[in-house]
Design a protein around this motif. Sequence first.
Motif, PDB file in Angstrom:
ATOM      1  N   GLY A 263     -11.380 -28.422   5.853  1.00 11.55           N
ATOM      2  CA  GLY A 263     -10.623 -27.232   6.506  1.00 11.55           C
ATOM      3  C   GLY A 263     -11.376 -26.183   6.288  1.00 11.55           C
ATOM      4  O   GLY A 263     -12.374 -25.814   5.167  1.00 11.55           O
ATOM      5  N   PHE A 264     -11.396 -24.865   6.957  1.00 12.48           N
ATOM      6  CA  PHE A 264     -12.106 -23.621   6.817  1.00 12.48           C
ATOM      7  C   PHE A 264     -11.869 -23.218   5.206  1.00 12.48           C
ATOM      8  O   PHE A 264     -10.921 -22.988   4.724  1.00 12.48           O
ATOM      9  CB  PHE A 264     -11.752 -22.727   7.828  1.00 12.48           C
ATOM     10  N   PRO A 265     -12.915 -22.829   4.811  1.00  9.91           N
ATOM     11  CA  PRO A 265     -12.914 -22.058   3.142  1.00  9.91           C
ATOM     12  C   PRO A 265     -12.036 -20.849   3.286  1.00  9.91           C
ATOM     13  O   PRO A 265     -12.076 -20.410   4.157  1.00  9.91           O
ATOM     14  CB  PRO A 265     -14.277 -22.139   2.805  1.00  9.91           C
ATOM     15  N   ALA A 266     -11.459 -20.641   2.185  1.00  5.91           N
ATOM     16  CA  ALA A 266     -10.906 -19.523   2.052  1.00  5.91           C
ATOM     17  C   ALA A 266     -11.749 -18.259   1.989  1.00  5.91           C
ATOM     18  O   ALA A 266     -12.886 -18.249   1.959  1.00  5.91           O
ATOM     19  CB  ALA A 266     -10.030 -19.394   0.446  1.00  5.91           C
ATOM     20  N   LYS A 267     -11.234 -16.983   2.392  1.00  2.70           N
ATOM     21  CA  LYS A 267     -11.936 -15.858   2.427  1.00  2.70           C
ATOM     22  C   LYS A 267     -12.958 -15.517   1.234  1.00  2.70           C
ATOM     23  O   LYS A 267     -13.936 -15.284   1.675  1.00  2.70           O
ATOM     24  CB  LYS A 267     -11.098 -14.768   2.898  1.00  2.70           C
ATOM     25  N   THR A 268     -12.552 -15.513   0.161  1.00  5.94           N
ATOM     26  CA  THR A 268     -13.273 -15.263  -1.017  1.00  5.94           C
ATOM     27  C   THR A 268     -14.410 -16.217  -1.084  1.00  5.94           C
ATOM     28  O   THR A 268     -15.503 -16.000  -1.327  1.00  5.94           O
ATOM     29  CB  THR A 268     -12.362 -15.304  -2.088  1.00  5.94           C
ATOM     30  N   ASP A 269     -14.179 -17.690  -0.713  1.00  5.61           N
ATOM     31  CA  ASP A 269     -15.142 -18.606  -0.880  1.00  5.61           C
ATOM     32  C   ASP A 269     -16.215 -18.416   0.371  1.00  5.61           C
ATOM     33  O   ASP A 269     -17.217 -18.997   0.082  1.00  5.61           O
ATOM     34  CB  ASP A 269     -14.452 -20.085  -0.734  1.00  5.61           C
ATOM     35  N   ALA A 270     -15.643 -18.041   1.430  1.00  7.50           N
ATOM     36  CA  ALA A 270     -16.421 -18.039   2.688  1.00  7.50           C
ATOM     37  C   ALA A 270     -17.553 -16.765   2.219  1.00  7.50           C
ATOM     38  O   ALA A 270     -18.740 -17.310   2.749  1.00  7.50           O
ATOM     39  CB  ALA A 270     -16.023 -17.277   3.652  1.00  7.50           C
ATOM     40  N   LYS A 271     -17.492 -15.768   1.535  1.00  5.62           N
ATOM     41  CA  LYS A 271     -18.414 -15.012   1.340  1.00  5.62           C
ATOM     42  C   LYS A 271     -19.391 -15.301   0.162  1.00  5.62           C
ATOM     43  O   LYS A 271     -20.381 -15.199   0.335  1.00  5.62           O
ATOM     44  CB  LYS A 271     -17.667 -13.595   0.561  1.00  5.62           C
ATOM     45  N   LYS A 272     -18.909 -16.087  -0.765  1.00  3.53           N
ATOM     46  CA  LYS A 272     -19.952 -16.721  -1.907  1.00  3.53           C
ATOM     47  C   LYS A 272     -20.766 -17.824  -1.018  1.00  3.53           C
ATOM     48  O   LYS A 272     -21.958 -17.808  -1.299  1.00  3.53           O
ATOM     49  CB  LYS A 272     -18.970 -17.375  -2.616  1.00  3.53           C
ATOM     50  N   LEU A 273     -19.988 -18.703   0.056  1.00  6.85           N
ATOM     51  CA  LEU A 273     -20.830 -19.661   0.530  1.00  6.85           C
ATOM     52  C   LEU A 273     -21.790 -19.105   1.224  1.00  6.85           C
ATOM     53  O   LEU A 273     -23.003 -19.482   1.473  1.00  6.85           O
ATOM     54  CB  LEU A 273     -19.778 -20.226   1.396  1.00  6.85           C
ATOM     55  N   PHE A 274     -21.549 -17.947   2.144  1.00  6.25           N
ATOM     56  CA  PHE A 274     -22.649 -16.994   2.862  1.00  6.25           C
ATOM     57  C   PHE A 274     -23.687 -16.938   1.960  1.00  6.25           C
ATOM     58  O   PHE A 274     -25.020 -16.884   2.173  1.00  6.25           O
ATOM     59  CB  PHE A 274     -21.973 -15.884   3.546  1.00  6.25           C
ATOM     60  N   PHE A 275     -23.442 -16.139   0.569  1.00  4.08           N
ATOM     61  CA  PHE A 275     -24.443 -15.904  -0.117  1.00  4.08           C
ATOM     62  C   PHE A 275     -25.262 -17.114  -0.524  1.00  4.08           C
ATOM     63  O   PHE A 275     -26.614 -17.000  -0.570  1.00  4.08           O
ATOM     64  CB  PHE A 275     -23.936 -15.266  -1.196  1.00  4.08           C
ATOM     65  N   TYR A 276     -24.641 -18.243  -0.910  1.00  3.22           N
ATOM     66  CA  TYR A 276     -25.239 -19.490  -1.476  1.00  3.22           C
ATOM     67  C   TYR A 276     -26.321 -19.936  -0.293  1.00  3.22           C
ATOM     68  O   TYR A 276     -27.501 -20.413  -0.376  1.00  3.22           O
ATOM     69  CB  TYR A 276     -24.451 -20.401  -1.691  1.00  3.22           C
ATOM     70  N   ALA A 277     -25.727 -19.825   0.985  1.00  3.30           N
ATOM     71  CA  ALA A 277     -26.558 -20.472   2.057  1.00  3.30           C
ATOM     72  C   ALA A 277     -27.626 -19.463   2.636  1.00  3.30           C
ATOM     73  O   ALA A 277     -28.802 -20.116   2.792  1.00  3.30           O
ATOM     74  CB  ALA A 277     -25.555 -20.482   3.465  1.00  3.30           C
TER      75      ALA A 277
END
Length: 289
Positions: free
Chosen positions: A61-75
């Motif tokens: 499922g879609f990641p939580a909002k806090t994880d989404a920001k970290k994921l974008f930084f990682y990507a």
Amino acid sequence: MARLFEYFPVFFLAFLWAFYGPLLRFLESIGLNVFDVNFLSFSAGAVLLFLIFKAQKAKLGFPAKTDAKKLFFYAVSLSSTNLFLFYAFTLSTFANTILLHYTGLLWASLAAIVFFGEKITKWKLIAAVLCVIGIGVIFLPSVSFSEKFLIGNIAALASSFGYGGMIIGSRSLKESDSKKISFYSVLLCAIIYLPLFVFFGSPKETMDIFFGLSTGGAYSVLEALFVIYGMKAVSVIAASIILVLEIPMTILVGFLFYSEGIPFATLIGGILITTGVLFLVVKDGVSKI
């Protein structure tokens, strides 16, 4: 014996990373550019990982909002790392590329002081001095081949900053589900490279696209699986020490498959950088992944 088998995925990961350079050179030789390689690899990898994880009944499922920001930084960090590594491996030697790329552990260690409130230790300082001197020696044109490989060396050093960002991003996501993180990070990278592929892609034949999808996709999937299952059974520090084997293995691949020699400056600079990296891993607890 059973305990020994737990280390195999980490060893395989180091071996896989050592052959990333030959993969990039092969894909470039058939006419694919950096945008082709990365978009095809990440898009195929995202599809394959989705199918594998769904078969395992993993929750994606879609990641939580806090994880989404970290994921974008990682990507973004991963995308930039792969961008510069393409030019590094194709325009410089394997030895120069892997050594300069590995200084990413130093940048991650220094960034952790800001992002995670870590202290400045004597080992960080020693590692910083060793790595910076090592970088300078490799770039010294009077005693090495750095003028010949200057653009590739600059790209390799640039990749180290993205790699440092990947380490910081990975640390910030360490409590999140590893399968979900792997899938969405690869998917985001594919999305990042999509417009670049549309405007600057250059595949000339269907077979070129097939090779990019199959080899790049397979590489992305194997890398993700080795990271996930390797880190489950092995401590972060033990895994990081094993993964440093990527340095000599990559240099050996360059020597055996491309007859790449190692200039004296690269040898000295490599010893300094590798020593600094080992200090960070063993003495300061910096993880490679």
